[in-house]
Scaffold this motif. Structure first.
Motif, short mmCIF file in Angstrom:
data_model
loop_
_atom_site.label_atom_id
_atom_site.label_comp_id
_atom_site.label_asym_id
_atom_site.label_seq_id
_atom_site.Cartn_x
_atom_site.Cartn_y
_atom_site.Cartn_z
N THR A 46 25.35 -23.51 -7.32
CA THR A 46 26.06 -24.01 -8.50
C THR A 46 25.50 -25.33 -9.02
OG1 THR A 46 27.70 -24.92 -6.99
CG2 THR A 46 28.27 -22.85 -8.09
N THR A 47 24.22 -25.58 -8.78
CA THR A 47 23.64 -26.80 -9.34
C THR A 47 23.21 -26.58 -10.80
OG1 THR A 47 21.57 -26.12 -8.34
CG2 THR A 47 22.81 -27.81 -7.17
N SER A 48 23.14 -25.32 -11.19
CA SER A 48 22.78 -25.03 -12.58
C SER A 48 23.74 -23.98 -13.13
CB SER A 48 21.33 -24.53 -12.62
OG SER A 48 21.18 -23.45 -13.49
N LEU A 49 24.21 -24.21 -14.34
CA LEU A 49 25.18 -23.29 -14.95
C LEU A 49 24.58 -21.90 -15.13
CD1 LEU A 49 27.93 -22.81 -16.31
CD2 LEU A 49 26.94 -23.60 -18.45
N ALA A 55 24.42 -20.06 -11.82
CA ALA A 55 25.75 -19.69 -11.36
C ALA A 55 26.28 -18.48 -12.14
CB ALA A 55 26.71 -20.86 -11.50
N LEU A 90 32.55 -19.88 -10.34
CA LEU A 90 31.19 -20.39 -10.14
C LEU A 90 30.73 -21.18 -11.37
CD1 LEU A 90 29.10 -17.46 -8.57
CD2 LEU A 90 30.09 -19.40 -7.41
N ALA A 102 29.68 -25.07 -11.54
CA ALA A 102 28.30 -25.37 -11.95
C ALA A 102 28.27 -26.24 -13.20
CB ALA A 102 27.55 -24.07 -12.20
N ARG A 157 28.99 -29.73 -12.04
CA ARG A 157 27.90 -30.27 -11.21
C ARG A 157 26.65 -30.55 -12.03
NH1 ARG A 157 26.76 -27.16 -5.77
NH2 ARG A 157 25.50 -29.00 -5.37
N GLU A 158 26.34 -29.65 -12.94
CA GLU A 158 25.11 -29.85 -13.73
C GLU A 158 25.25 -31.06 -14.65
OE1 GLU A 158 23.54 -26.39 -15.71
OE2 GLU A 158 21.97 -27.57 -16.67
N THR A 211 24.38 -33.03 -7.43
CA THR A 211 23.46 -31.90 -7.28
C THR A 211 23.23 -31.58 -5.80
OG1 THR A 211 21.59 -33.40 -7.38
CG2 THR A 211 22.20 -32.30 -9.43
N GLY A 256 28.73 -30.68 -4.23
CA GLY A 256 29.33 -29.35 -4.40
C GLY A 256 30.69 -29.29 -3.73
#
Lengths: 237, 222
Positions: A37-40, A43, A147, A151, A154-155, A194, A199
Motif C-alpha cells: 500500500t505504498t502506492s495507490l 493497491a 487497500l 494507500a 500513505r502515498e 512509506t 503502514g
C-alpha cells in the motif's frame, strides 16, 4: 424502515463492503495490506486481482460444493484458489507487467490468503452460486476499498505526491503535487509513511476511526432501546 | 484384505472428485497459458533487446544464446553485433541473490581475452531492499564509466547489493578471459561455440585465442 424491502441477495453483497469489511473489521489479509500500500495504483491493482480470485474461487467452489467430499474440502479449495491465482498471475504478467513486478511475491501468496480461504469455507461451500458470486464481489470490493484508502493516505503522506500512469501504463503519466512541490519549493512529506511502520500507523488509525464510528452507532442504538423501554414502562404505570 | 463396498465407493468418490477438480484446474490454466504465453514471450524478448541496447549503444542483433553451466551467477551469453554485423562484444546474463533480494542483469565484456574490457550493466530485475541506493550509488556511476575502479568501489549505502553485482560482473569477466572454467552448450546441446559467431570473435574457442572484439566498438556509446 420496515416498508423498504431488501433484495434477498443484497445482504451477501453489502455485508463485506463496510459492516464486515475483511480488513478493517475482520482484520484479515493484513500482510499484503501493509506491504503493497505504498502506492495507490499498486493497491488498487492488487485489490482488483484479489477481487477476481475471490469471485472466481467462490463461484467454482459453490458449483462443486455438492461433489467435494468432506475429507478433501480444504485441499480442494486450495487447488481451486491456486488455479485462479495462477490465471491472474499469467494475465497480469502479460498485460500489466509493471503491476506484476511491483506486487512480487504477494500475488502468489493470495493462494493462502485467509480471506479467500475463509469465504470459501464459511460461505461458498454452503450457499448457492449467485449468493457466492455476490459475497465474493462484496468482500473483494471491501478489501479493494480498504487497500485503496490506506494507500491513498500513505502515498500522499509518504511521498507528498499522488502518481498515476506509473503502474497502469494505459493511463497518462501524471504526478499531482499535494504535500511536496514538483520544483521542491515546499516539502511536507514524511518518508516514515512509506515504511512498514507507517503502514501500521495508518492501518491502526483507520481501524480506530471505524471502530469508534461503530461503537457510537451501538451506543446510540442502546440509548434508544433504553428510552423506548422507559417510555413503555411509564405508559404501563 | 477385502474392502467393504461402502469403503470402496467412498474411495472412488474422493478419487473422482479430486480428478474432476484437477482436470478443471488444468483446463483453466492451459487456456490462460494459451492466451498469455505469446504476449509474455514477446514482452520478454522486447525487454531483453532494450537491455542489450543499454549494454551496447550500437547493438542491432545478437547470436543465439549459449548456455553456460558450472558458474555461480552467469547462465548464458550472446555475441552482440552492430548494424554492419561487426561484433561489438559479449553480453553475459547473470542472476544472483542475497538476503536483501535478487538481481538479474546483462553485462558487456569485450576486447582481447587476455585483457578484457568491461561494458555497461543493464539491470533486468532488482528486488534489493535498498534498490535506489544500489542503482543510484553503484550501477549508475559504473555505467557512466565502466572501469574496474568503479566496479571495486562498492560503498554506496547498499554494500551487500553492490558486492553481489561486483561478484556477478567479475564472474562474467573471469569466464571471458578463461580464468573461471565453465561448460558451454548452445541450444542444440553442442558444447562448441555458436555457429553464427565467427571463430575469430569467440573468446570461448577451445584454442583459447583472443576474440577480435574491438573494445572501442560500442561499449561507451550512449
Amino acid at each position: 424502515m420496515d416498508s423498504i424491502r431488501r433484495h434477498p441477495h443484497q445482504e451477501s453483497f453489502v455485508s463485506g463492503i463496510i459492516r464486515n469489511n475483511p480488513l478493517f473489521v475482520m482484520v484479515l489479509g493484513t500482510c499484503p495490506a501493509l506491504a503493497i500500500t505504498t502506492s495507490l495504483e499498486a493497491a488498487l491493482g492488487m485489490g482488483l486481482l484479489f477481487l477476481f480470485v475471490l469471485v472466481g474461487s467462490n463461484v467454482l467452489i459453490s458449483l462443486l460444493r455438492e461433489i467435494i467430499p468432506d475429507e478433501i474440502k480444504t485441499p480442494s479449495y486450495i487447488v481451486i484458489i491456486a488455479t485462479f491465482v495462477t490465471i491472474v498471475k499469467m494475465f497480469c504478467n502479460a498485460y500489466l507487467p509493471a503491476l506484476y513486478n511491483s506486487l512480487g511475491v504477494f500475488l502468489s501468496l493470495l493462494v493462502v490468503n485467509c480471506i479467500v480461504l475463509g469465504r470459501a469455507e464459511a460461505f461458498a461451500s454452503e450457499n448457492g452460486v449467485f449468493d457466492s458470486f455476490l459475497d465474493g464481489l462484496g468482500n473483494g470490493l471491501g478489501y479493494t476499498l480498504a487497500l485503496g484508502l490506506i494507500a491513498l493516505l500513505r502515498e500522499i503522506l509518504g511521498t507528498g505526491y499522488l502518481t498515476f500512469g506509473e503502474i497502469f501504463a494505459f493511463l497518462p503519466y501524471m504526478r499531482l503535487p499535494i504535500l511536496k512541490a514538483l520544483d521542491g519549493s515546499y516539502d511536507y512529506s514524511m518518508s516514515l509513511f512509506t515504511s512498514p511502520m507507517g503502514g501500521f500507523v495508518v492501518f491502526g488509525l483507520l481501524m480506530a476511526l471505524l471502530q469508534t464510528k461503530n461503537l457510537r452507532k451501538k451506543d446510540a442504538a442502546r440509548a434508544a432501546a433504553i428510552a423506548e423501554a422507559q417510555l413503555t414502562a411509564q405508559e404501563g404505570a | 484384505m477385502k474392502l467393504a463396498s461402502e469403503e470402496r465407493r467412498r474411495i472412488f468418490l474422493v478419487g473422482g472428485a479430486l480428478s474432476l477438480i484437477g482436470g478443471l484446474s488444468a483446463l483453466l490454466i492451459g487456456a490462460a497459458n494459451l492466451l498469455t504465453a505469446p504476449v509474455i514471450a514477446a514482452a520478454d524478448s522486447a525487454a531483453q533487446e532494450t537491455a542489450m541496447k543499454a549494454v551496447y549503444g550500437d547493438f542491432a542483433a545478437s547470436s543465439d544464446p549459449i548456455t553456460i553451466s558450472g558458474a555461480s551467477y552467469v547462465s548464458k551469453y550472446w555475441v552482440a553485433f552492430d548494424q554492419k554485423e561487426n561484433a561489438l562484444g559479449y553480453i553475459y546474463r547473470a542472476d544472483g541473490k542475497n538476503k536483501y533480494g535478487s538481481v538479474a542483469l546483462l553485462v558487456g565484456v569485450m576486447g582481447a581475452s587476455e585483457s578484457p574490457v568491461l561494458g555497461r550493466i543493464a539491470l533486468i530485475s532488482d528486488t534489493e531492499t535498498f534498490k535506489e541506493k544500489l542503482e543510484g550509488g553503484y550501477v549508475d556511476p559504473y555505467n557512466a564509466d565502466p572501469t574496474s575502479a568503479h566496479l571495486e568501489d562498492t560503498t554506496c549505502g547498499a554494500t551487500h547489493g553492490a558486492a553481489l553485482i561486483h561478484d556477478m560482473v567479475t564472474e562474467a569477466k573471469g569466464i571471458y578471459d578463461g580464468s573461471i572454467a565453465v561448460t558451454f552448450a548452445d541450444a542444440s546441446g553442442s558444447s562448441d561455440a555458436p555457429s553464427s559467431v565467427s571463430a575469430s570473435s569467440s573468446a570461448h574457442s577451445s584454442s583459447g585465442g583472443s576474440p577480435s572484439v574491438d573494445a572501442s566498438a560500442g561499449g561507451t556509446a550512449a
